[in-house]
Design a protein around this motif. Structure first.
Motif, mmCIF file in Angstrom:
data_model
loop_
_atom_site.group_PDB
_atom_site.id
_atom_site.type_symbol
_atom_site.label_atom_id
_atom_site.label_comp_id
_atom_site.label_asym_id
_atom_site.label_seq_id
_atom_site.Cartn_x
_atom_site.Cartn_y
_atom_site.Cartn_z
ATOM 1 N N SER A 12 32.788 56.076 41.028
ATOM 2 C CA SER A 12 34.172 55.670 40.732
ATOM 3 C C SER A 12 34.199 54.656 39.593
ATOM 4 N N VAL A 51 29.296 67.437 42.424
ATOM 5 C CA VAL A 51 30.478 67.401 43.289
ATOM 6 C C VAL A 51 31.041 68.815 43.391
ATOM 7 N N LEU A 137 32.724 64.679 48.530
ATOM 8 C CA LEU A 137 32.815 63.227 48.469
ATOM 9 C C LEU A 137 31.736 62.678 47.543
ATOM 10 N N HIS A 140 28.280 62.321 48.947
ATOM 11 C CA HIS A 140 27.455 63.515 49.158
ATOM 12 C C HIS A 140 26.436 63.711 48.035
#
Length: 185
Positions: A12, A51, A137, A140
């Motif tokens: 993020s 992802v 997520l 992961h």
């Protein structure tokens, strides 16, 4: 072809700013772009997608062995749809009970119980939609790959293209190497 891009990044903006020890928000757009670029660069390097994302493969014909097919992208999650176009250019959906695509395999392997229908058009007669990635997520994605993304993004931010030999930094390659899929050539 990519038909469903990742909904999130493995790192993020807040995590990246913490890694960089950056409090200001004036470079948020640049930092976010570096995260995306680092992810895509590392996905290409390791030949894996981090992802969950959806892809489509278009083929002219089935391989020689019409009962088995290996999809080239990893890590494989599932097949969404298989369509075969008939001579009238109408897509016929191959029913999911006529094939198995176990998610437990390291690669996307499709095993047909019987030979799938032959496409009626000579080009682009088969479409296979499938999902790849470690998960939906950020957590992961394996931690070494997340660290590699942050290290590479930080490297690019510090140098801003000033390094004439801007190859993948050694620390980044070391973090990503255990996940790298080898080619059979």
């Amino acid at each position: 072809m990519l038909i469903g891009a990742p909904a999130i990044e493995p790192v993020s903006l807040a995590e990246m700013k913490s890694w960089l020890r950056e409090d200001a928000s004036d470079e948020d757009q640049l930092i976010q772009a570096l995260i995306v670029s680092a992810r895509m660069t590392l996905e290409a390097y390791v030949r894996r997608f981090f992802v969950t994302q959806s892809w489509r493969i278009i083929m002219d014909a089935w391989p020689q062995d019409k009962t088995r097919l290996v999809l080239p992208l990893a890590p494989f999650q599932n097949v969404s749809a298989i369509r075969v176009f008939d001579a009238a250019d109408v897509a016929q959906t191959v029913t999911s009970n006529s094939y198995r695509a176990p998610a437990s395999s390291a690669e996307g392997r499709i095993v047909f119980s019987s030979a799938p229908p032959t496409p009626g058009r000579c080009a682009d007669g088969i479409e296979i939609d499938f999902v790849v990635g470690y998960g939906g997520l950020a957590a992961h994605t394996p931690e070494p790959l997340r660290r590699a993304i942050m290290t590479l993004a930080a490297h690019w931010r510090e140098r801003r293209g000033d390094d004439p030999d801007d190859a993948l930094p050694y620390a980044v390659a070391q973090l990503a190497s255990p996940f790298r899929r080898q080619r059979l050539t």
